[in-house]
Structure formats: C-alpha cells, structure tokens
Design a protein around this motif. Sequence first.
Motif, PDB file in Angstrom:
ATOM      1  N   VAL A 123     -84.468   7.158 -23.009  1.00 25.20           N
ATOM      2  CA  VAL A 123     -83.479   7.879 -23.825  1.00 25.20           C
ATOM      3  C   VAL A 123     -84.185   8.810 -24.811  1.00 25.20           C
ATOM      4  CG1 VAL A 123     -81.676   7.612 -25.587  1.00 25.20           C
ATOM      5  CG2 VAL A 123     -81.665   6.155 -23.564  1.00 25.20           C
ATOM      6  N   PHE A 124     -85.223   8.326 -25.519  1.00 25.41           N
ATOM      7  CA  PHE A 124     -85.964   9.172 -26.463  1.00 25.41           C
ATOM      8  C   PHE A 124     -86.479  10.427 -25.769  1.00 25.41           C
ATOM      9  CE2 PHE A 124     -87.730   5.109 -28.690  1.00 25.41           C
ATOM     10  CZ  PHE A 124     -86.582   4.980 -29.446  1.00 25.41           C
ATOM     11  N   MET A 125     -87.150  10.228 -24.645  1.00 28.39           N
ATOM     12  CA  MET A 125     -87.789  11.350 -23.960  1.00 28.39           C
ATOM     13  C   MET A 125     -86.759  12.315 -23.369  1.00 28.39           C
ATOM     14  SD  MET A 125     -90.864  10.852 -24.691  1.00 28.39           S
ATOM     15  CE  MET A 125     -91.678  12.071 -23.704  1.00 28.39           C
ATOM     16  N   SER A 126     -85.659  11.786 -22.847  1.00 33.25           N
ATOM     17  CA  SER A 126     -84.613  12.640 -22.282  1.00 33.25           C
ATOM     18  C   SER A 126     -83.957  13.504 -23.355  1.00 33.25           C
ATOM     19  CB  SER A 126     -83.547  11.789 -21.585  1.00 33.25           C
ATOM     20  OG  SER A 126     -84.121  11.061 -20.529  1.00 33.25           O
ATOM     21  N   VAL A 127     -83.648  12.894 -24.488  1.00 33.13           N
ATOM     22  CA  VAL A 127     -83.033  13.648 -25.583  1.00 33.13           C
ATOM     23  C   VAL A 127     -84.018  14.685 -26.128  1.00 33.13           C
ATOM     24  CG1 VAL A 127     -82.116  13.468 -27.934  1.00 33.13           C
ATOM     25  CG2 VAL A 127     -81.374  11.858 -26.177  1.00 33.13           C
ATOM     26  N   ALA A 128     -85.283  14.334 -26.225  1.00 31.32           N
ATOM     27  CA  ALA A 128     -86.285  15.298 -26.696  1.00 31.32           C
ATOM     28  C   ALA A 128     -86.395  16.480 -25.740  1.00 31.32           C
ATOM     29  CB  ALA A 128     -87.641  14.609 -26.849  1.00 31.32           C
ATOM     30  N   ALA A 129     -86.446  16.205 -24.442  1.00 36.54           N
ATOM     31  CA  ALA A 129     -86.531  17.284 -23.451  1.00 36.54           C
ATOM     32  C   ALA A 129     -85.287  18.161 -23.490  1.00 36.54           C
ATOM     33  CB  ALA A 129     -86.734  16.700 -22.054  1.00 36.54           C
ATOM     34  N   ALA A 130     -84.109  17.546 -23.600  1.00 29.90           N
ATOM     35  CA  ALA A 130     -82.869  18.325 -23.669  1.00 29.90           C
ATOM     36  C   ALA A 130     -82.821  19.175 -24.929  1.00 29.90           C
ATOM     37  CB  ALA A 130     -81.657  17.387 -23.609  1.00 29.90           C
ATOM     38  N   THR A 131     -83.301  18.632 -26.048  1.00 27.22           N
ATOM     39  CA  THR A 131     -83.322  19.383 -27.302  1.00 27.22           C
ATOM     40  C   THR A 131     -84.220  20.603 -27.189  1.00 27.22           C
ATOM     41  OG1 THR A 131     -82.887  17.370 -28.565  1.00 27.22           O
ATOM     42  CG2 THR A 131     -83.827  19.239 -29.764  1.00 27.22           C
ATOM     43  N   VAL A 132     -85.398  20.438 -26.626  1.00 29.30           N
ATOM     44  CA  VAL A 132     -86.309  21.569 -26.448  1.00 29.30           C
ATOM     45  C   VAL A 132     -85.688  22.604 -25.517  1.00 29.30           C
ATOM     46  CG1 VAL A 132     -88.541  22.279 -25.488  1.00 29.30           C
ATOM     47  CG2 VAL A 132     -88.401  20.270 -26.964  1.00 29.30           C
ATOM     48  N   LEU A 133     -85.114  22.148 -24.427  1.00 25.20           N
ATOM     49  CA  LEU A 133     -84.479  23.062 -23.481  1.00 25.20           C
ATOM     50  C   LEU A 133     -83.390  23.882 -24.168  1.00 25.20           C
ATOM     51  CD1 LEU A 133     -84.187  23.958 -20.470  1.00 25.20           C
ATOM     52  CD2 LEU A 133     -82.381  22.227 -20.314  1.00 25.20           C
ATOM     53  N   ILE A 134     -82.512  23.223 -24.894  1.00 27.06           N
ATOM     54  CA  ILE A 134     -81.399  23.920 -25.557  1.00 27.06           C
ATOM     55  C   ILE A 134     -81.910  24.855 -26.646  1.00 27.06           C
ATOM     56  CG2 ILE A 134     -79.393  23.572 -27.070  1.00 27.06           C
ATOM     57  CD1 ILE A 134     -78.890  20.962 -25.400  1.00 27.06           C
ATOM     58  N   ARG A 136     -84.840  26.243 -27.058  1.00 29.02           N
ATOM     59  CA  ARG A 136     -85.753  27.307 -26.623  1.00 29.02           C
ATOM     60  C   ARG A 136     -85.172  28.257 -25.592  1.00 29.02           C
ATOM     61  NH1 ARG A 136     -90.851  27.351 -29.362  1.00 29.02           N
ATOM     62  NH2 ARG A 136     -90.830  25.374 -30.444  1.00 29.02           N
ATOM     63  N   HIS A 137     -84.155  27.820 -24.845  1.00 27.40           N
ATOM     64  CA  HIS A 137     -83.751  28.618 -23.687  1.00 27.40           C
ATOM     65  C   HIS A 137     -82.288  28.993 -23.621  1.00 27.40           C
ATOM     66  CE1 HIS A 137     -87.735  28.096 -22.068  1.00 27.40           C
ATOM     67  NE2 HIS A 137     -87.650  26.804 -22.302  1.00 27.40           N
ATOM     68  N   PHE A 138     -81.477  28.608 -24.608  1.00 26.92           N
ATOM     69  CA  PHE A 138     -80.069  28.969 -24.562  1.00 26.92           C
ATOM     70  C   PHE A 138     -79.697  29.760 -25.800  1.00 26.92           C
ATOM     71  CE2 PHE A 138     -80.145  25.387 -21.602  1.00 26.92           C
ATOM     72  CZ  PHE A 138     -79.402  25.910 -20.569  1.00 26.92           C
ATOM     73  N   PRO A 139     -78.665  30.604 -25.695  1.00 24.79           N
ATOM     74  CA  PRO A 139     -78.244  31.392 -26.867  1.00 24.79           C
ATOM     75  C   PRO A 139     -77.902  30.485 -28.037  1.00 24.79           C
ATOM     76  CG  PRO A 139     -77.115  32.147 -24.879  1.00 24.79           C
ATOM     77  CD  PRO A 139     -77.871  30.886 -24.508  1.00 24.79           C
ATOM     78  N   GLY A 140     -78.301  30.910 -29.195  1.00 19.34           N
ATOM     79  CA  GLY A 140     -78.051  30.114 -30.398  1.00 19.34           C
ATOM     80  C   GLY A 140     -79.240  29.271 -30.789  1.00 19.34           C
ATOM     81  N   GLY A 141     -80.117  28.965 -29.838  1.00 17.99           N
ATOM     82  CA  GLY A 141     -81.326  28.207 -30.146  1.00 17.99           C
ATOM     83  C   GLY A 141     -82.436  29.139 -30.604  1.00 17.99           C
TER      84      GLY A 141
END
Length: 143
Positions: A123-134, A136-141
């Motif tokens: 869970v820690f690693m998945s949430v961290a990866a999703a946070t970085v993805l959002i 760094r790579h989506f509008p608003g981030g």
Amino acid sequence: MSYSSFFWPLAGGLLIGLSAAIYLLLNGRIAGISGLAASAFGLTGSGISGLGVGFLGGILAGAALAASFLRFPIIEVSSSPVLLVAGGLIVGFGTRLGSGCTSGHGVCGLARLSPRSIVATVVFMSVAAATVLIMRHFPGGRS
C-alpha cells in the motif's frame, strides 16, 4: 552510474538492516521508528523511554556525522508551513493507526514475512507511485 551513487545507498541500507537485527537480538523487539519516537516522548503509556531517547539521539548524531563528511544538499521548501505541519500530523496519525511506519513494516516486517507488513508495504509503495505519477504527469500537478 558513479561508484558513490551506488555505494552510499547500499551502505545505508545495510546499516539499517544490521541495526534492526541487532536491536531485535538485544531487546527482543522490532525496531520501528514510530514506536521508538512515541516511547521517547512518553506517548506509549509507560513514561519516557531512555532507549527511545537514545535511538532518536543516535539518528540525529548519525545525520550530523554524515553531514560532516558529505556535502550538504540544497534544500528548497516550496510548500506552506501549514501544509507541512498538517502532513506531518497525518503521517504520525497513520503510523499509529497502522501499527508502524514504513521503516518498521518495510525493513523489519518484510524480513519476518509478516502478512500485515507485506500488505502495508504494498500500500505504501502503490500510493507513493500513484502520487508521483499524478503530481508529475497530469494537469494540475507540479512538473
């Protein structure tokens, strides 16, 4: 990749693992930072723990020692102090709620093949990866 960019993280990881193993052998307890920090400040119900205070002191002394040998990084804080404090409080609440922090579950729990720690680390690693993805790579981030 340079030698130092490989060596220092590896050495740090080995020292963390070694210290966790020694702590378990000498005290019969898991070395999780959230639990030791709570005991250092007397939040566990059994008063202030000298072991917890010593552990936190060792972390600070180790950081000071490393800083004396390594160059200082440039630290730039771009968030508001209110958000930083709120984030710290939420993380602290989460570590108490989850019965441990990333170091306790990721280092000690995985080494013991604890099912709860395996789930927590995923869970820690998945949430961290999703946070970085959002972020760094989506509008608003931030990019």
